[in-house]
Every structure is written in structure tokens, then in C-alpha cells.
Design a protein around this motif. Structure first.
Motif, PDB file in Angstrom:
ATOM      1  N   PRO A 284      -4.801 -12.582 -19.822  1.00 20.28           N
ATOM      2  CA  PRO A 284      -4.665 -11.525 -20.828  1.00 20.28           C
ATOM      3  C   PRO A 284      -6.022 -11.042 -21.339  1.00 20.28           C
ATOM      4  CG  PRO A 284      -3.918 -13.645 -21.709  1.00 20.28           C
ATOM      5  CD  PRO A 284      -4.330 -13.888 -20.292  1.00 20.28           C
ATOM      6  N   ASP A 285      -6.080  -9.741 -21.664  1.00 19.46           N
ATOM      7  CA  ASP A 285      -7.275  -9.140 -22.280  1.00 19.46           C
ATOM      8  C   ASP A 285      -8.546  -9.322 -21.453  1.00 19.46           C
ATOM      9  OD1 ASP A 285      -5.763  -8.222 -24.462  1.00 19.46           O
ATOM     10  OD2 ASP A 285      -5.924 -10.181 -25.424  1.00 19.46           O
ATOM     11  N   PHE A 286      -8.418  -9.195 -20.127  1.00 20.51           N
ATOM     12  CA  PHE A 286      -9.588  -9.240 -19.245  1.00 20.51           C
ATOM     13  C   PHE A 286      -9.530  -8.065 -18.285  1.00 20.51           C
ATOM     14  CE2 PHE A 286     -11.979 -10.319 -15.464  1.00 20.51           C
ATOM     15  CZ  PHE A 286     -13.130 -10.895 -15.962  1.00 20.51           C
ATOM     16  N   PRO A 287     -10.606  -7.335 -18.070  1.00 22.31           N
ATOM     17  CA  PRO A 287     -11.949  -7.472 -18.668  1.00 22.31           C
ATOM     18  C   PRO A 287     -12.056  -6.839 -20.050  1.00 22.31           C
ATOM     19  CG  PRO A 287     -11.966  -5.687 -17.065  1.00 22.31           C
ATOM     20  CD  PRO A 287     -10.579  -6.274 -17.042  1.00 22.31           C
ATOM     21  N   VAL A 288     -10.997  -6.106 -20.467  1.00 22.94           N
ATOM     22  CA  VAL A 288     -11.013  -5.520 -21.817  1.00 22.94           C
ATOM     23  C   VAL A 288      -9.670  -5.792 -22.485  1.00 22.94           C
ATOM     24  CG1 VAL A 288     -12.670  -3.659 -21.334  1.00 22.94           C
ATOM     25  CG2 VAL A 288     -10.239  -3.283 -20.914  1.00 22.94           C
ATOM     26  N   LYS A 289      -9.633  -5.702 -23.789  1.00 22.63           N
ATOM     27  CA  LYS A 289      -8.425  -5.951 -24.558  1.00 22.63           C
ATOM     28  C   LYS A 289      -7.290  -5.028 -24.098  1.00 22.63           C
ATOM     29  CE  LYS A 289      -7.193  -7.152 -29.270  1.00 22.63           C
ATOM     30  NZ  LYS A 289      -6.537  -8.359 -28.780  1.00 22.63           N
ATOM     31  N   GLY A 290      -6.105  -5.590 -23.949  1.00 21.13           N
ATOM     32  CA  GLY A 290      -4.947  -4.781 -23.576  1.00 21.13           C
ATOM     33  C   GLY A 290      -4.639  -4.790 -22.082  1.00 21.13           C
ATOM     34  N   VAL A 291      -5.597  -5.250 -21.248  1.00 22.28           N
ATOM     35  CA  VAL A 291      -5.347  -5.323 -19.798  1.00 22.28           C
ATOM     36  C   VAL A 291      -4.951  -6.749 -19.439  1.00 22.28           C
ATOM     37  CG1 VAL A 291      -6.430  -5.226 -17.508  1.00 22.28           C
ATOM     38  CG2 VAL A 291      -6.934  -3.453 -19.201  1.00 22.28           C
TER      39      VAL A 291
ATOM     40  N   THR B 277      -3.671   2.412 -11.476  1.00 26.74           N
ATOM     41  CA  THR B 277      -3.413   3.850 -11.683  1.00 26.74           C
ATOM     42  C   THR B 277      -3.612   4.677 -10.410  1.00 26.74           C
ATOM     43  OG1 THR B 277      -5.712   4.359 -12.221  1.00 26.74           O
ATOM     44  CG2 THR B 277      -4.295   3.652 -14.046  1.00 26.74           C
ATOM     45  N   GLY B 278      -4.290   4.103  -9.416  1.00 25.67           N
ATOM     46  CA  GLY B 278      -4.519   4.824  -8.157  1.00 25.67           C
ATOM     47  C   GLY B 278      -5.834   5.581  -8.108  1.00 25.67           C
ATOM     48  N   GLY B 279      -6.581   5.616  -9.211  1.00 25.10           N
ATOM     49  CA  GLY B 279      -7.833   6.377  -9.246  1.00 25.10           C
ATOM     50  C   GLY B 279      -8.866   5.884  -8.229  1.00 25.10           C
ATOM     51  N   THR B 280      -8.991   4.572  -8.104  1.00 25.29           N
ATOM     52  CA  THR B 280      -9.971   4.000  -7.169  1.00 25.29           C
ATOM     53  C   THR B 280      -9.610   4.355  -5.729  1.00 25.29           C
ATOM     54  OG1 THR B 280     -10.178   2.147  -8.709  1.00 25.29           O
ATOM     55  CG2 THR B 280     -11.109   1.840  -6.514  1.00 25.29           C
ATOM     56  N   SER B 281      -8.332   4.204  -5.404  1.00 23.82           N
ATOM     57  CA  SER B 281      -7.893   4.494  -4.027  1.00 23.82           C
ATOM     58  C   SER B 281      -8.053   5.969  -3.698  1.00 23.82           C
ATOM     59  CB  SER B 281      -6.427   4.111  -3.835  1.00 23.82           C
ATOM     60  OG  SER B 281      -6.238   2.804  -4.235  1.00 23.82           O
ATOM     61  N   LEU B 282      -7.725   6.832  -4.669  1.00 23.61           N
ATOM     62  CA  LEU B 282      -7.875   8.278  -4.433  1.00 23.61           C
ATOM     63  C   LEU B 282      -9.329   8.639  -4.152  1.00 23.61           C
ATOM     64  CD1 LEU B 282      -5.642  10.244  -6.964  1.00 23.61           C
ATOM     65  CD2 LEU B 282      -5.506  10.257  -4.463  1.00 23.61           C
TER      66      LEU B 282
ATOM     67  N   LEU C 232       2.516   1.454 -13.662  1.00 19.48           N
ATOM     68  CA  LEU C 232       1.419   2.416 -13.809  1.00 19.48           C
ATOM     69  C   LEU C 232       1.566   3.620 -12.872  1.00 19.48           C
ATOM     70  CD1 LEU C 232      -1.582  -0.040 -14.310  1.00 19.48           C
ATOM     71  CD2 LEU C 232      -0.506   1.434 -16.015  1.00 19.48           C
ATOM     72  N   LYS C 233       2.552   3.543 -11.973  1.00 22.21           N
ATOM     73  CA  LYS C 233       2.923   4.676 -11.114  1.00 22.21           C
ATOM     74  C   LYS C 233       1.770   5.239 -10.279  1.00 22.21           C
ATOM     75  CE  LYS C 233       6.836   6.315 -13.923  1.00 22.21           C
ATOM     76  NZ  LYS C 233       7.292   5.030 -14.309  1.00 22.21           N
ATOM     77  N   GLY C 234       0.819   4.376  -9.904  1.00 21.68           N
ATOM     78  CA  GLY C 234      -0.281   4.819  -9.040  1.00 21.68           C
ATOM     79  C   GLY C 234       0.229   5.355  -7.705  1.00 21.68           C
ATOM     80  N   ARG C 235       1.336   4.781  -7.233  1.00 20.13           N
ATOM     81  CA  ARG C 235       1.922   5.201  -5.954  1.00 20.13           C
ATOM     82  C   ARG C 235       2.204   6.707  -5.929  1.00 20.13           C
ATOM     83  NH1 ARG C 235       5.361   3.016  -1.703  1.00 20.13           N
ATOM     84  NH2 ARG C 235       4.564   0.969  -2.281  1.00 20.13           N
ATOM     85  N   ASN C 236       2.659   7.241  -7.070  1.00 17.17           N
ATOM     86  CA  ASN C 236       3.013   8.670  -7.116  1.00 17.17           C
ATOM     87  C   ASN C 236       1.813   9.590  -6.893  1.00 17.17           C
ATOM     88  OD1 ASN C 236       5.478   7.693  -7.720  1.00 17.17           O
ATOM     89  ND2 ASN C 236       5.474   8.302  -9.888  1.00 17.17           N
TER      90      ASN C 236
END
Ligand code: AMP
Length: 177
Positions: free
Chosen positions: A17-24, A129-134, A159-163
């Protein structure tokens, strides 16, 4: 893949939990990779899925994508191409800047790594989110390759990165959360 194997992989992934930032909630796959039977199962299952698709190159994203990506290239008998963080690749590169939740990041690929007859399997450890792959797909497309497939060990469905990838790219993930 059998339900038993899928659950063995899922149950072995460590949640931080909370790695590398809070909430992830970070999905730590090192706890899977250190188990020889799970490591080889992941490679075997991925290789079986892509066995007859005419793949000529694995393109993997720094750094966790390199682990299974390298083994997969060996298993499929195809070449391996790294997509790296800026300033790491020594020859001429294509560069892609992309947006993160806070700020931007950059990826690079060697300009001579791929050619227009390549069928590429882009691999990373996890789809969020798919941003890296895109961004990596944009780099691969610069070489005008014939076809691009995309694979992950883990997909975070919520997170629907697939879409953002599919269509047009076929996405295959071994396990889903
Ligand atoms: P994204 O661009 O949002 O799809 O994020 C994917 C990249 O960030 C992959 O290279 C992952 O290794 C990493 N990543 C994003 N979220 C997580 C997470 N919850 N657990 C582990 N790695 C993650």
C-alpha cells in the motif's frame, strides 16, 4: 491456463500500500519471479499464446518488462529490443514524451532496432492506465512495423487501460485484478 495456475500467480503477488506514492497499491511481482515454477509458467504460457503469430521481436519496457521479455524472446527464438528511460541508449533514438498523473516521462528506442517487416510483441509487467504502453507503441510505430501485439503479466481492470489500446492492438494479460 488453468484456474489453479492463475490463482497461484495472483496469490503470490505482494501488495504494497501507498507505494511509490500515497493512494497507489503497488503490485510487487518479485515474490512471483523468485519462485522457479511460477517464473517458468509465466514464460511458457505467454510463449504458448504467441507461438503461431509470426512474432519477430519482443519489445520490452524498462525495467520490469525486461525480466519476462528477455525470457520470452529466448523461448520464442526471436530478437529482443529494449525501450529505455532517456539517456540510456547509446546510438540514435526515437524519443516519446508522455503525460503521467503528475508531470511527464520519456521513453526511447534505438532507431535501427526494428524494420517494416517486424511483427512486434510489446511486453511490460503491468497494465494500469495504459499511458506507458501507448508511448512505447508510438515509438514502435515510427519504424513502420507490420503488426503490434501487447502483453502483460498483470492487468488492473478497474483502470481501463485496455480501452486505450484495444482496438487496434490485441492485448493479452495473464492475470487480472
Ligand atoms: P500505466 O502507464 O499507468 O499503464 O502504468 C504502467 C507502468 O507503471 C508499468 O511499467 C508498471 O510497472 C508501473 N505501474 C503502474 N501502476 C502500478 C502498480 N499498481 N503496481 C506496480 N506497477 C505499477
Amino acid at each position: 491456463m488453468s484456474d489453479f495456475l492463475i490463482h497461484s500467480i495472483k496469490d503470490s503477488i505482494r501488495n504494497i500500500p501507498d507505494f511509490p506514492v500515497k493512494g497507489v497499491q503497488f503490485k510487487d511481482i518479485t515474490t512471483v519471479l523468485k519462485m522457479p515454477e511460477l517464473f517458468s509458467m509465466i514464460v511458457d504460457q505467454m510463449a504458448a499464446h504467441y507461438a503461431n503469430m509470426g512474432i519477430t521481436k519482443i519489445v520490452a519496457i524498462e525495467s520490469r518488462g525486461f525480466i519476462i521479455g528477455g525470457a520470452l524472446a529466448y523461448k520464442l527464438g526471436v530478437g529482443f529490443v529494449p525501450v529505455r528511460k532517456p539517456g540510456k541508449l547509446p546510438a540514435e533514438t526515437y524519443t516519446k514524451k508522455y503525460d503521467l498523473e503528475y508531470g511527464t516521462d520519456t521513453l526511447e528506442i534505438h532507431r535501427d532496432a526494428l524494420h517494416d517487416q517486424d511483427v512486434v510483441l510489446l511486453h511490460d509487467d503491468l497494465l494500469a492506465t495504459g499511458g506507458t504502453s501507448l508511448a512505447a507503441i508510438d515509438l514502435v510505430k515510427q519504424s513502420g512495423v507490420k503488426k503490434i501485439f501487447v502483453s502483460f503479466i498483470v492487468e488492473l481492470d478497474f483502470l481501463k487501460g485496455r480501452n486505450r489500446l484495444c482496438p487496434p492492438y490485441e492485448v493479452f494479460s495473464l492475470v487480472h485484478f
